[in-house]
Motif scaffolding. Structure first.
Motif, mmCIF file in Angstrom:
data_model
loop_
_atom_site.group_PDB
_atom_site.id
_atom_site.type_symbol
_atom_site.label_atom_id
_atom_site.label_comp_id
_atom_site.label_asym_id
_atom_site.label_seq_id
_atom_site.Cartn_x
_atom_site.Cartn_y
_atom_site.Cartn_z
ATOM 1 N N PRO A 58 -15.720 18.502 49.032
ATOM 2 C CA PRO A 58 -16.275 17.142 49.124
ATOM 3 C C PRO A 58 -15.823 16.379 50.356
ATOM 4 O O PRO A 58 -16.610 15.623 50.956
ATOM 5 C CB PRO A 58 -15.786 16.470 47.832
ATOM 6 N N SER A 59 -14.586 16.578 50.764
ATOM 7 C CA SER A 59 -14.061 15.856 51.942
ATOM 8 C C SER A 59 -14.648 16.383 53.247
ATOM 9 O O SER A 59 -14.506 15.741 54.299
ATOM 10 C CB SER A 59 -12.540 15.957 51.988
ATOM 11 N N MET A 60 -15.325 17.521 53.186
ATOM 12 C CA MET A 60 -15.924 18.131 54.379
ATOM 13 C C MET A 60 -17.395 17.758 54.548
ATOM 14 O O MET A 60 -18.046 18.201 55.495
ATOM 15 C CB MET A 60 -15.780 19.655 54.302
ATOM 16 N N ILE A 61 -17.899 16.938 53.627
ATOM 17 C CA ILE A 61 -19.309 16.537 53.655
ATOM 18 C C ILE A 61 -19.414 15.075 54.073
ATOM 19 O O ILE A 61 -18.706 14.217 53.534
ATOM 20 C CB ILE A 61 -19.953 16.738 52.273
ATOM 21 N N SER A 62 -20.272 14.797 55.019
ATOM 22 C CA SER A 62 -20.464 13.430 55.515
ATOM 23 C C SER A 62 -21.777 12.873 54.963
ATOM 24 O O SER A 62 -22.862 13.316 55.350
ATOM 25 C CB SER A 62 -20.489 13.426 57.043
ATOM 26 N N ILE A 63 -21.667 11.905 54.066
ATOM 27 C CA ILE A 63 -22.854 11.271 53.503
ATOM 28 C C ILE A 63 -23.573 10.482 54.601
ATOM 29 O O ILE A 63 -22.959 9.736 55.355
ATOM 30 C CB ILE A 63 -22.488 10.329 52.334
ATOM 31 N N GLY A 64 -24.887 10.668 54.673
ATOM 32 C CA GLY A 64 -25.670 10.014 55.710
ATOM 33 C C GLY A 64 -25.841 10.871 56.950
ATOM 34 O O GLY A 64 -26.585 10.514 57.861
ATOM 35 N N THR A 65 -25.147 12.003 56.969
ATOM 36 C CA THR A 65 -25.267 12.951 58.081
ATOM 37 C C THR A 65 -25.702 14.327 57.582
ATOM 38 O O THR A 65 -26.619 14.936 58.135
ATOM 39 C CB THR A 65 -23.942 13.086 58.842
ATOM 40 N N ASP A 66 -25.043 14.821 56.532
ATOM 41 C CA ASP A 66 -25.269 16.190 56.068
ATOM 42 C C ASP A 66 -26.279 16.275 54.932
ATOM 43 O O ASP A 66 -26.275 15.457 54.007
ATOM 44 C CB ASP A 66 -23.949 16.799 55.580
ATOM 45 N N GLY A 67 -27.116 17.316 55.019
ATOM 46 C CA GLY A 67 -27.892 17.774 53.882
ATOM 47 C C GLY A 67 -27.222 19.017 53.345
ATOM 48 O O GLY A 67 -26.372 19.621 54.021
ATOM 49 N N LYS A 73 -24.102 25.480 52.224
ATOM 50 C CA LYS A 73 -24.408 25.266 53.635
ATOM 51 C C LYS A 73 -24.757 23.804 53.854
ATOM 52 O O LYS A 73 -25.227 23.118 52.939
ATOM 53 C CB LYS A 73 -25.582 26.148 54.078
ATOM 54 N N ARG A 74 -24.532 23.345 55.069
ATOM 55 C CA ARG A 74 -24.914 21.978 55.417
ATOM 56 C C ARG A 74 -25.769 21.998 56.679
ATOM 57 O O ARG A 74 -25.713 22.945 57.472
ATOM 58 C CB ARG A 74 -23.693 21.091 55.617
ATOM 59 N N PHE A 75 -26.530 20.958 56.840
ATOM 60 C CA PHE A 75 -27.386 20.811 58.018
ATOM 61 C C PHE A 75 -27.555 19.323 58.278
ATOM 62 O O PHE A 75 -27.235 18.482 57.426
ATOM 63 C CB PHE A 75 -28.748 21.481 57.790
ATOM 64 N N GLN A 76 -28.050 18.979 59.447
ATOM 65 C CA GLN A 76 -28.331 17.593 59.779
ATOM 66 C C GLN A 76 -29.845 17.413 59.917
ATOM 67 O O GLN A 76 -30.594 18.375 59.967
ATOM 68 C CB GLN A 76 -27.614 17.189 61.064
ATOM 69 N N GLY A 77 -30.280 16.170 59.969
ATOM 70 C CA GLY A 77 -31.723 15.931 60.039
ATOM 71 C C GLY A 77 -32.074 14.618 60.726
ATOM 72 O O GLY A 77 -31.235 13.729 60.873
#
Length: 221
Positions: free
Chosen positions: A129-138, A189-193
């Motif tokens: 959870p600490s590795m995920i940026s809300i508003g940046t990552d999908g 996995k995470r991605f940006q958009g």
């Protein structure tokens, strides 16, 4: 194969992509097989890309989801990906009936251009959870070949979620238990958009970062 970068998408490119999406749906409704606007002469839109198309319908001034389909791999030039995804969102989303011609005037189109998904690797799953940026990552969550779920980066912002809730909701989208992200056999996995959106059905264009999306669904107290 050169992959489209989200930084290359400006208002001009966004306007062309929205036009492609809308005309693709309109041509399908009219049973026209060839999408004439795919011959857009733009080297940027000839680059391979990853995108989702979301359709919303105007219900008394509020917009409700009407379909959302996309690709998580760069299978074609971005203009073709947007065309295919728009048609699929309109006619093949299993959650909704196929779009009718009478609905087109109330349909607002949103395109999200994605970066290539990258795995989230953590020594301890509790750290994710600490590795995920809300508003940046999908997020994409997968387990084996039978379970897969994706949520776009604007979704947790719209629902006012923090990262652990975002992970839980993506697990549920994948058909898994909310705490599936703690399971080492689950891939995350995470991605940006970047969001390209009509300002009203069939009109205008705005380029929006997921972090700029407003919270629509406040948690119940």
């Amino acid at each position: 194969m050169e992959l489209l970068k989200i930084e290359e998408v400006n208002r001009e490119k966004g306007t062309k992509l929205l036009r492609i999406a809308r005309r693709s749906i309109e041509h399908k409704l009219k049973r026209i097989n060839e999408i004439e606007n795919l011959d857009v002469n733009d080297p940027i839109l000839d680059k391979y890309g990853i995108a989702f198309v979301t359709l919303e319908t105007d219900v008394g001034g509020n917009y409700e989801l009407r379909g959302c389909i996309g690709y998580i791999e760069a299978v074609a030039p971005i203009k073709e990906v947007v065309s295919r995804a728009a048609i699929a969102a309109a006619f093949s989303d299993p959650r909704f009936d196929p779009l009718s011609e009478s609905e087109m005037d109330k349909i607002l189109i949103e395109i999200t251009i994605l970066t290539k998904p990258e795995p989230i690797n953590a020594l301890k799953r509790e750290e994710i959870p600490s590795m995920i940026s809300i508003g940046t990552d999908g997020l994409i969550i997968e387990k084996g070949i039978t379970h897969a779920g994706l949520l776009l980066p604007q979704v947790p912002v719209e629902y006012c979620w923090e990262s652990e809730t975002f992970l839980a909701e993506t697990c549920i989208k994948a058909g898994l238990m909310p705490d599936c992200w703690l399971d080492k056999s689950v891939s995350i996995k995470r991605f940006q958009g970047l969001i390209i959106r009509e300002t009203s059905p069939g009109r205008g264009v705005e380029i929006v970062k997921p972090s700029e999306v407003k919270c629509k669904y406040l948690p119940k107290s």
